[in-house]
Scaffold this active site. Structure first.
Site, PDB file in Angstrom:
ATOM      1  N   ASP A 280       0.849  -1.390   0.089  1.00  0.00           N
ATOM      2  CA  ASP A 280      -0.232  -0.238   0.206  1.00  0.00           C
ATOM      3  C   ASP A 280       0.896   1.007  -0.195  1.00  0.00           C
ATOM      4  OD1 ASP A 280      -2.175   1.832  -0.173  1.00  0.00           O
ATOM      5  OD2 ASP A 280      -3.125   0.700   1.515  1.00  0.00           O
TER       6      ASP A 280
HETATM    7  C1  BGC Z   1      -5.048   3.406   0.061  1.00  0.00           C
HETATM    8  C2  BGC Z   1      -4.949   2.173  -0.576  1.00  0.00           C
HETATM    9  C3  BGC Z   1      -5.296   2.579  -2.158  1.00  0.00           C
HETATM   10  C4  BGC Z   1      -4.027   3.151  -2.663  1.00  0.00           C
HETATM   11  C5  BGC Z   1      -3.489   4.141  -3.597  1.00  0.00           C
HETATM   12  C6  BGC Z   1      -3.936   4.119  -0.059  1.00  0.00           C
HETATM   13  O1  BGC Z   1      -3.276   4.899   0.550  1.00  0.00           O
HETATM   14  O2  BGC Z   1      -4.809   2.159   1.604  1.00  0.00           O
HETATM   15  O3  BGC Z   1      -6.685   1.231  -0.768  1.00  0.00           O
HETATM   16  O4  BGC Z   1      -5.204   1.595  -2.971  1.00  0.00           O
HETATM   17  O5  BGC Z   1      -4.065   4.271  -1.334  1.00  0.00           O
HETATM   18  O6  BGC Z   1      -4.523   4.779  -4.108  1.00  0.00           O
END
Ligand code: BGC
Length: 746
Positions: A280
């Protein structure tokens, strides 16, 4: 013996003829420099998408790409821009095309109800078709990789991201996970240009964040994790999901993005996952904050633990070369991760045609079309849960209606959390949908919160300069001259989703005040609830004439809500999360354990049992609950046999009768209770469900096959076992009602 088998397996694999993909990637990797390989492991956000520290501006991304330091980009659905980026990728370095990701969570440009709402349809074909439609729109916008499905089980309404998942139940969550994978990736094992790769997230256990506070620590043991939370991730792997996103949280004291047990042992070695894992957003560098080491240390450990791609931390691209020199990682570790990413690109067909998903002629015909919007409306009709109705619904189109409340004209809140569409502001509002079919007046009625700072953080415009008393007075005046009031209240899109946890899960104070004043007019009040999370609605349940929970219903929200309010469509959705009575009950979930001193869900306080002094144990609205404009009666539960051998099948059946005067859909639910086991088991566990259409006055028989699979669980040794003994088999309209029969497994 195990060792010999393993060696034999490895030998066989080594002797097996190489696939075309393997041969292609072998020869590609032979030509790649170390730097180019590390570049493949690196992922950057582009076009301004930021959910954490901003690493680089777009110029820097172009430079990184030219230098072969980017394997993928995400956050843009701008086809022309992505085409330019692809041009650079294929003409520099090893000429490897980019993988292009995006948070496509509930539709893309056409917005569907939030995932939690979709789950309340209990309709797997519907969820699959929503993913299909999203794949179509995303792939016509240059996107080939979507950060969905989000399959985190959550038992705590305080967590804002509960909106993005499929609720609290691992069995239902597993079915939902499979439906999303089928919808996005297609079912024939080949990516055509309308299929996109999923990224199952957030692996793992992110939804168990302590106290519902986002990014917080998770305290679970392996057995509880496997039984209560892991099934959706597992089922997604079995369904062929090609990528996963590792989560922010830790598990057993090790951050998930460097957790060897989660990534290598469980996902890969046990469940057979063959794809790649991306972290993530800055999860790798956040391991420094977790207290594990500096960027070099955490990057090396993450790679070794099975992470392949680093999102936004530049840890892999920046430090792995040094770690290789120091022997902290091996060339084989780097090659393995690089190969997995190249395999994903190969499967997507990007080596054959890097522009496969960059066809400018598709957009007009396939994105945000009338047909797509009609589909979103039909979907939203299936995702509204009628929580209370004293007979006031459905409404007559001839009634004089006062539409009031701060959510009535809020298009963005129809879109809900994590909607990345450029059309969020065009969603059909509740007011617009209702005004199209009936004679209405309008007043905003209240602020969202009395507290100005909080109010400012969560609102999307509206008249917030007016004092609260004036807003309420205007609404009351409109209510007095109407036949009926529709109060549009709840949470804005900014109140759920990422980094939107709450300690108070009641309706915001200003809106409660409005409801009280409306009630005092003596007019019937229908509460239309917009929300991304279960709320504690004890006061509203007592005072409102009807409560329709519409969640965040998407692009066609206002229309779909009017379809239900005026009875053109009979509501059928049922909750997939328990609605608490108070925040103090959280975490609250139907599949809890019995304890040694159990206490009835609705019994008043008793000393020395597992209870609260000031609140009963049970939810306000239980898992599986939802009303319709008709009524259903359940007959006795029967079993085809009272005993079952270990490899046998028994059919559990019930007759359901539509006893009302409207045709309707009913979601029939099968639960089990393992009465004696070698480990403690939940009081009830969902093991099957069927959504059936029953005409008024008609009956249908609903059958559920039960095998040892439905009766198995992970025992203390983490083995999936069906232990002989007695089981109660329940079939009912929700987790609390319905009949049961006793089954003995020999
Ligand atoms: C979130 C994810 C997301 C990623 C990319 C993160 O802050 O937890 O769910 O896919 O950002 O945008």
């Amino acid at each position: 013996m195990k060792r010999i088998l393993l060696l034999a397996g490895l030998l066989l694999a080594a002797c097996a003829p190489k696939s075309d993909m393997d041969k292609y990637i072998d020869s590609l990797m032979d030509r790649m420099t170390l730097e180019q390989k590390l570049g493949q492991l690196n992922l950057h956000a582009v076009n301004g998408l930021v959910t954490g520290a901003k690493l680089s501006d777009d110029d820097a991304n172009v430079k990184a790409l030219q230098a072969g330091q980017l394997g993928g980009v995400f956050g843009s659905g701008d086809l022309a821009y992505l085409r330019q980026m692809q041009d650079i990728a294929v003409s520099s370095g090893a000429g490897i095309p980019l993988i292009t990701g995006m948070d496509v969570i509930h539709g893309f440009q056409t917005i569907y109800p939030i995932p939690l709402a979709l789950s309340t349809s209990w309709d797997m074909d519907l969820i699959e078709s929503v993913a299909r439609m999203a794949a179509k729109e995303a792939s016509a916008s240059g996107i080939n990789w979507v950060y969905s499905p989000m399959v985190d089980i959550c038992r705590d309404a305080r967590w804002g991201r509960i909106a993005e998942g499929g609720g609290e139940d691992p069995y239902l969550g597993g079915e939902i996970a499979k439906a999303y994978v089928r919808g996005y990736q297609g079912t024939d094992g080949v990516y055509d240009d309308h299929d996109v790769m999923v990224c199952v997230k957030h692996y793992a256990l992110y939804g168990a964040a302590e106290a519902g506070r986002d990014y917080n620590t998770v305290f679970l043991n392996r057995q509880e994790a496997l039984n209560g939370y892991m099934r959706p991730y597992q089922q997604a792997a079995y369904a062929g999901a090609d990528s996963y996103m590792s989560s922010f949280n830790e598990f057993e004291g090790i951050p998930a993005s460097m957790n060897n047990y989660l990534m290598n042992e469980l996902l890969r070695d046990t469940w057979g996952f063959k794809g790649f894992i991306v972290s993530d957003y800055t999860a790798v560098s956040e391991e420094i904050n977790h207290g594990i080491g500096d960027l070099q240390e955490v990057s090396a450990r993450s790679l070794k633990a099975g992470l392949d791609m680093d999102m936004m931390a530049d840890g892999f691209v920046g430090t792995l070369e040094q770690s290789l020199k120091e022997g902290k990682v091996s060339m084989a570790d780097i090659d393995r991760a690089c190969r997995r990413i190249l395999e994903a690109k190969y499967k997507l067909g990007l080596f054959d045609d890097p522009y496969k998903y960059l066809d400018p002629s598709r957009a007009a015909a396939e994105i945000y079309t009338t047909e797509n919007k009609a589909d979103a409306r039909k979907t939203a009709q299936e995702c509204q849960v009628l929580l209370k109705n004293n007979g006031v619904l459905p409404l007559s189109k001839n009634a004089r209606i006062a539409v009031v409340g701060p959510l009535a004209k809020d298009a963005h809140s129809m879109a809900g959390a994590w909607a990345t569409s450029s059309h969020n502001g065009e969603c059909v509002t509740l007011y617009d949908g209702i005004a199209e079919v009936a004679n209405v007046t309008y007043a905003q009625g209240s602020r969202l919160f009395k507290d100005e700072t909080l109010d400012r953080i969560v609102r999307n415009g509206g008249d917030y300069s007016a004092p609260q008393e004036r807003l309420v007075a205007e609404a009351v005046a409109k209510a007095r001259v109407a036949d009926i009031v529709i109060a549009c209240v709840g949470e804005t899109n900014n109140m759920s989703g990422e980094a939107a946890s709450r300690t108070d899960v009641t309706l915001p104070d200003a809106q409660k005040e409005l409801l009280k004043a409306l009630k005092a007019t003596g007019k019937p009040v229908v509460m239309v609830l917009v929300t991304g999370r279960p709320l504690a609605l004890v006061d509203e349940d007592a005072s409102m004439d009807a409560i329709l929970n519409v969640w965040a219903p998407g692009t066609e929200g206002g229309h779909a809500v009017a379809d239900i309010l005026f009875g053109d469509v009979n509501p059928s959705a049922k909750l997939t999360t328990s609605f608490p009575r108070s925040v103090g009950q959280l975490p609250l979930y139907y599949n809890h354990k019995n304890t040694g001193r159990p206490h009835g869900e609705f019994d008043p306080f008793k000393k020395f049992v597992s209870a609260y002094l000031d609140e009963i144990n049970g939810p306000l609205y239980p898992f599986g609950y939802g009303l319709s404009y008709t009524t259903h009666e359940y007959g006795d539960v029967s079993l085809s046999a009272a005993e079952m051998p270990q490899n046998g099948t028994v059919t559990a059946s019930v007759t359901v009768t539509n006893t009302g005067d409207r045709d309707g859909d009913e979601i029939v639910q099968l639960y089990i209770h393992d009465i004696y086991a070698t480990s403690t088991r939940p009081v009830k566990e969902l093991k099957g469900f069927k959504k059936v259409h029953i005409a008024a006055g008609e009956s249908v028989q609903v059958d559920f096959p039960i095998t040892t699979e439905e009766l198995s669980y992970y025992n203390h040794d983490l083995e999936w076992v069906c232990e002989p003994g007695d089981f109660d088999i329940y079939i009912g309209p929700d987790c609390q009602r319905g009949g049961s029969a006793r089954l003995t497994v020999r």
